[in-house]
Scaffold this motif. Structure first.
Motif, PDB file in Angstrom:
ATOM      1  N   ALA A 147       0.818  -1.216   0.073  1.00 34.73           N
ATOM      2  CA  ALA A 147       0.066  -0.106  -0.071  1.00 34.73           C
ATOM      3  C   ALA A 147       0.962   1.436   0.132  1.00 34.73           C
ATOM      4  CB  ALA A 147      -1.004  -0.061   1.304  1.00 34.73           C
ATOM      5  N   GLY A 148       2.001   1.106  -0.068  1.00 37.92           N
ATOM      6  CA  GLY A 148       3.127   2.449  -0.160  1.00 37.92           C
ATOM      7  C   GLY A 148       3.144   3.037   1.124  1.00 37.92           C
ATOM      8  N   LYS A 149       2.897   2.266   2.380  1.00 41.29           N
ATOM      9  CA  LYS A 149       2.659   3.014   3.733  1.00 41.29           C
ATOM     10  C   LYS A 149       4.109   2.829   4.273  1.00 41.29           C
ATOM     11  CE  LYS A 149      -2.255   3.104   4.234  1.00 41.29           C
ATOM     12  NZ  LYS A 149      -3.383   2.576   4.614  1.00 41.29           N
ATOM     13  N   VAL A 150       4.779   1.998   4.127  1.00 38.58           N
ATOM     14  CA  VAL A 150       5.946   1.646   4.685  1.00 38.58           C
ATOM     15  C   VAL A 150       7.262   1.727   3.355  1.00 38.58           C
ATOM     16  CG1 VAL A 150       5.579   0.452   6.582  1.00 38.58           C
ATOM     17  CG2 VAL A 150       6.148  -0.687   4.434  1.00 38.58           C
ATOM     18  N   TYR A 151       8.259   1.950   3.862  1.00 36.06           N
ATOM     19  CA  TYR A 151       9.456   1.999   2.694  1.00 36.06           C
ATOM     20  C   TYR A 151      10.864   1.592   3.250  1.00 36.06           C
ATOM     21  CZ  TYR A 151      10.789   6.694   5.129  1.00 36.06           C
ATOM     22  OH  TYR A 151      11.013   7.434   6.204  1.00 36.06           O
ATOM     23  N   GLY A 152      11.641   1.270   2.611  1.00 35.17           N
ATOM     24  CA  GLY A 152      12.952   0.760   2.788  1.00 35.17           C
ATOM     25  C   GLY A 152      13.919   1.904   2.996  1.00 35.17           C
ATOM     26  N   CYS A 153      14.674   1.436   4.316  1.00 35.32           N
ATOM     27  CA  CYS A 153      15.500   2.743   4.461  1.00 35.32           C
ATOM     28  C   CYS A 153      16.850   2.313   4.659  1.00 35.32           C
ATOM     29  CB  CYS A 153      14.943   3.279   5.932  1.00 35.32           C
ATOM     30  SG  CYS A 153      16.279   4.275   6.869  1.00 35.32           S
ATOM     31  N   ALA A 154      17.808   2.928   4.134  1.00 44.68           N
ATOM     32  CA  ALA A 154      19.222   2.319   3.889  1.00 44.68           C
ATOM     33  C   ALA A 154      20.174   3.005   5.032  1.00 44.68           C
ATOM     34  CB  ALA A 154      19.975   2.643   2.714  1.00 44.68           C
ATOM     35  N   CYS A 155      19.635   4.052   5.838  1.00 42.17           N
ATOM     36  CA  CYS A 155      20.512   4.989   6.865  1.00 42.17           C
ATOM     37  C   CYS A 155      20.925   4.095   8.044  1.00 42.17           C
ATOM     38  CB  CYS A 155      19.587   6.047   7.189  1.00 42.17           C
ATOM     39  SG  CYS A 155      18.992   7.006   6.068  1.00 42.17           S
ATOM     40  N   SER A 156      22.083   4.328   8.308  1.00 49.05           N
ATOM     41  CA  SER A 156      22.846   3.909   9.542  1.00 49.05           C
ATOM     42  C   SER A 156      22.374   4.537  10.678  1.00 49.05           C
ATOM     43  CB  SER A 156      24.403   3.796   9.447  1.00 49.05           C
ATOM     44  OG  SER A 156      24.757   5.067   9.348  1.00 49.05           O
ATOM     45  N   ARG A 157      22.702   4.243  11.864  1.00 54.68           N
ATOM     46  CA  ARG A 157      22.445   5.160  12.913  1.00 54.68           C
ATOM     47  C   ARG A 157      23.392   6.356  12.914  1.00 54.68           C
ATOM     48  NH1 ARG A 157      20.630   2.733  18.129  1.00 54.68           N
ATOM     49  NH2 ARG A 157      20.541   0.622  17.243  1.00 54.68           N
ATOM     50  N   ARG A 158      24.515   6.042  12.610  1.00 59.09           N
ATOM     51  CA  ARG A 158      25.302   7.481  12.415  1.00 59.09           C
ATOM     52  C   ARG A 158      25.009   8.776  11.245  1.00 59.09           C
ATOM     53  NH1 ARG A 158      30.135   8.900  14.403  1.00 59.09           N
ATOM     54  NH2 ARG A 158      29.503  11.039  13.959  1.00 59.09           N
ATOM     55  N   GLU A 159      24.151   7.920  10.084  1.00 59.70           N
ATOM     56  CA  GLU A 159      23.907   8.691   9.259  1.00 59.70           C
ATOM     57  C   GLU A 159      22.855   9.669   9.514  1.00 59.70           C
ATOM     58  OE1 GLU A 159      24.840   6.713   4.843  1.00 59.70           O
ATOM     59  OE2 GLU A 159      23.564   5.338   6.209  1.00 59.70           O
ATOM     60  N   ILE A 160      21.809   9.029  10.326  1.00 59.49           N
ATOM     61  CA  ILE A 160      20.635   9.528  10.799  1.00 59.49           C
ATOM     62  C   ILE A 160      21.198  10.685  12.119  1.00 59.49           C
ATOM     63  CG2 ILE A 160      18.923   9.226  12.291  1.00 59.49           C
ATOM     64  CD1 ILE A 160      18.503   6.490  11.196  1.00 59.49           C
ATOM     65  N   ALA A 161      22.281  10.251  12.742  1.00 61.85           N
ATOM     66  CA  ALA A 161      22.637  11.219  13.867  1.00 61.85           C
ATOM     67  C   ALA A 161      23.233  12.488  13.238  1.00 61.85           C
ATOM     68  CB  ALA A 161      23.454  10.648  14.720  1.00 61.85           C
ATOM     69  N   ASP A 162      24.005  12.326  12.039  1.00 63.20           N
ATOM     70  CA  ASP A 162      24.719  13.491  11.412  1.00 63.20           C
ATOM     71  C   ASP A 162      23.526  14.229  10.550  1.00 63.20           C
ATOM     72  OD1 ASP A 162      26.855  12.447  12.128  1.00 63.20           O
ATOM     73  OD2 ASP A 162      27.685  11.554  10.211  1.00 63.20           O
ATOM     74  N   SER A 163      22.470  13.930  10.258  1.00 62.37           N
ATOM     75  CA  SER A 163      21.557  14.779   9.523  1.00 62.37           C
ATOM     76  C   SER A 163      20.369  15.044  10.116  1.00 62.37           C
ATOM     77  CB  SER A 163      21.307  14.227   7.971  1.00 62.37           C
ATOM     78  OG  SER A 163      20.867  13.007   8.146  1.00 62.37           O
ATOM     79  N   PRO A 166      15.086  11.877   9.650  1.00 69.40           N
ATOM     80  CA  PRO A 166      15.023  13.122   8.728  1.00 69.40           C
ATOM     81  C   PRO A 166      14.478  12.829   7.225  1.00 69.40           C
ATOM     82  CG  PRO A 166      17.457  12.538   8.900  1.00 69.40           C
ATOM     83  CD  PRO A 166      16.402  11.625   9.819  1.00 69.40           C
ATOM     84  N   GLY A 167      14.208  11.687   6.942  1.00 67.99           N
ATOM     85  CA  GLY A 167      13.356  11.339   5.865  1.00 67.99           C
ATOM     86  C   GLY A 167      14.354  11.280   4.766  1.00 67.99           C
ATOM     87  N   ILE A 168      15.525  10.740   4.809  1.00 68.84           N
ATOM     88  CA  ILE A 168      16.334  10.745   3.652  1.00 68.84           C
ATOM     89  C   ILE A 168      16.125   9.768   2.775  1.00 68.84           C
ATOM     90  CG2 ILE A 168      18.739   9.953   3.187  1.00 68.84           C
ATOM     91  CD1 ILE A 168      19.581  10.645   6.285  1.00 68.84           C
ATOM     92  N   CYS A 169      15.439   8.523   3.042  1.00 70.38           N
ATOM     93  CA  CYS A 169      15.046   7.552   2.183  1.00 70.38           C
ATOM     94  C   CYS A 169      13.644   7.345   1.860  1.00 70.38           C
ATOM     95  CB  CYS A 169      15.349   6.160   2.449  1.00 70.38           C
ATOM     96  SG  CYS A 169      17.139   5.924   2.997  1.00 70.38           S
ATOM     97  N   ARG A 170      12.911   8.555   2.282  1.00 68.05           N
ATOM     98  CA  ARG A 170      11.310   8.632   2.176  1.00 68.05           C
ATOM     99  C   ARG A 170      11.064   8.482   0.479  1.00 68.05           C
ATOM    100  NH1 ARG A 170       6.598  11.928   4.000  1.00 68.05           N
ATOM    101  NH2 ARG A 170       5.897  10.663   5.876  1.00 68.05           N
ATOM    102  N   ALA A 171      11.591   9.353  -0.225  1.00 70.74           N
ATOM    103  CA  ALA A 171      11.219   9.300  -1.554  1.00 70.74           C
ATOM    104  C   ALA A 171      12.176   8.342  -2.390  1.00 70.74           C
ATOM    105  CB  ALA A 171      11.690  10.932  -2.226  1.00 70.74           C
ATOM    106  N   GLY A 172      12.599   7.350  -1.833  1.00 69.21           N
ATOM    107  CA  GLY A 172      13.214   6.158  -2.337  1.00 69.21           C
ATOM    108  C   GLY A 172      14.754   6.165  -1.823  1.00 69.21           C
ATOM    109  N   LEU A 173      15.249   4.993  -2.074  1.00 72.20           N
ATOM    110  CA  LEU A 173      16.664   4.589  -1.636  1.00 72.20           C
ATOM    111  C   LEU A 173      17.550   5.501  -2.462  1.00 72.20           C
ATOM    112  CD1 LEU A 173      16.489   0.503  -1.230  1.00 72.20           C
ATOM    113  CD2 LEU A 173      16.606   2.294   0.595  1.00 72.20           C
ATOM    114  N   PRO A 174      18.783   6.050  -1.729  1.00 78.85           N
ATOM    115  CA  PRO A 174      19.687   6.467  -2.589  1.00 78.85           C
ATOM    116  C   PRO A 174      20.430   5.526  -3.624  1.00 78.85           C
ATOM    117  CG  PRO A 174      19.944   7.050  -0.276  1.00 78.85           C
ATOM    118  CD  PRO A 174      19.248   6.072  -0.407  1.00 78.85           C
ATOM    119  N   ALA A 175      20.770   5.780  -4.663  1.00 74.37           N
ATOM    120  CA  ALA A 175      21.579   4.759  -5.834  1.00 74.37           C
ATOM    121  C   ALA A 175      22.540   4.064  -5.065  1.00 74.37           C
ATOM    122  CB  ALA A 175      22.019   5.785  -6.895  1.00 74.37           C
ATOM    123  N   GLY A 176      22.371   2.852  -5.326  1.00 74.51           N
ATOM    124  CA  GLY A 176      23.523   1.741  -4.759  1.00 74.51           C
ATOM    125  C   GLY A 176      23.318   1.248  -3.484  1.00 74.51           C
ATOM    126  N   ARG A 177      22.221   1.940  -2.631  1.00 79.79           N
ATOM    127  CA  ARG A 177      22.024   1.254  -1.300  1.00 79.79           C
ATOM    128  C   ARG A 177      20.921   0.492  -1.087  1.00 79.79           C
ATOM    129  NH1 ARG A 177      24.129   5.339   2.488  1.00 79.79           N
ATOM    130  NH2 ARG A 177      23.494   3.626   3.966  1.00 79.79           N
TER     131      ARG A 177
END
Ligand code: GLU
Length: 310
Positions: A94-110, A123-134
């Motif tokens: 249903a598009g209500k959950v999304y995959g997230c590639a972020c590590s704890r460190r990356e989240i803490a940094d941004s 902070p929603g980094i992967c909300r619109a899709g996974l960054p390339a290659g992750r």
């Protein structure tokens, strides 16, 4: 007609029960029984690294020795993984959950600010899709920026803005384990729980659970968050703060102390009379209205101290 009352106590087998767990078990059980309801015990053992071998059995034996009698079989969440997986799959489709590639460190940094109960607001980094290659490590549920409020029977109106206070939260963790928030919501709905009575340490989780119930089309149960017992240093009694395990030999005294903690004027003599008499008094005299509308109450270390305190 409203659904008949069904309550539950949901311990995690991370160690023996202590006074704080007794308060939650007793408050939920008495609220259920004095309203003609059912009362279930569910073993919340999905956070496997935190499970202590033998703790689940010990918890059940302690509950029995303290005079608790539950309805039906004890459900262990470790046997429910297929159900959690199906629910997650539905949310994903249903598009209500999304995959997230972020590590704890990356989240803490941004991240810009801390979440309401630990960690940082995602902070929603992967909300619109996974960054390339992750690759996806965890799966997160989307939340929105509207205020979510509910009326707690003890704590009154509680409100959060999930996007600001929590952020999109994890349902499947990076270590492959289902998150507490997912398992608790799926099981409360599956078991037909109508009334949740538990410690106020879980108050901050409740808006997330109500949000997930809404995403899944479940009705929200009623909530009552009991004051939690804190030690004189202001810390919640827990394994981490070295709370003393409940002693079966002192069951009646501990029950009387727990009743008093919950604002019930149980006579101290009951402690000498025994577990059965304490239960008879509790069932005949339980008053939900007398439960303190506080989030935490400091207690003395032992039941004996607690009984002799004014
Ligand atoms: N298993 C959780 C705990 O022991 C309680 C969950 C709940 O009552 O919702 O803290």
């Amino acid at each position: 007609m409203p659904a008949p009352y069904r309550g539950r106590f949901a311990p995690s087998p991370t160690g023996p029960l202590h006074f704080g767990s007794l308060v939650a078990a007793l408050g939920s059980c008495l609220d259920a029984r004095t309203r003609g309801g059912e009362w279930l015990v569910r073993m919340e053992d999905i956070d496997t690294p935190r499970n202590v071998p033998g703790a689940a059995d010990e918890i059940l034996r302690t509950l029995e020795a303290f005079g608790f009698a539950w309805d039906g079989e004890v459900v262990c969440q470790s046997s429910r993984r297929a159900a959690y997986g199906e629910v997650l799959e539905g949310l994903r489709a249903a598009g209500k959950v999304y995959g997230c590639a972020c590590s704890r460190r990356e989240i803490a940094d941004s991240a810009s600010h801390p979440a309401i109960d630990g960690g940082m607001v995602y902070p929603g980094i992967c909300r619109a899709g996974l960054p390339a290659g992750r690759m996806a490590r965890a799966w997160r549920l989307r939340v929105d920026a509207a205020e979510l409020a509910f009326e707690d029977r003890l704590q009154g109106r509680v409100a959060q803005v999930l996007a600001r206070d929590v952020g999109d939260f994890v349902l499947l963790r990076a270590d492959g384990l289902f998150a507490y928030q997912l398992a608790v919501v799926v099981d409360d709905a599956w078991q037909g729980i109508t009334d949740i009575v538990r410690g106020a340490d879980l108050l901050a989780s409740t808006p997330r659970q109500i949000w997930l119930q809404r995403c899944l089309g479940h009705a929200a149960p009623s909530y009552a968050h009991l004051p939690v017992a804190t030690n004189p240093a202001g810390e919640k009694l827990s394994k981490q703060t070295k709370a003393a395990p409940l002693k079966v030999a002192e069951a009646a005294g501990e029950l009387v102390a727990a009743l008093r903690f919950l604002g019930q004027p149980a006579p101290a003599e009951l402690a000498a009379a025994g577990v059965r008499d304490v239960w008879a008094w509790a069932l005949a005299n339980w008053s939900f209205a007398a439960v303190p509308r506080q989030r935490g109450i400091t207690i003395l270390e032992t039941a004996v101290d607690r009984l002799s305190s004014p």
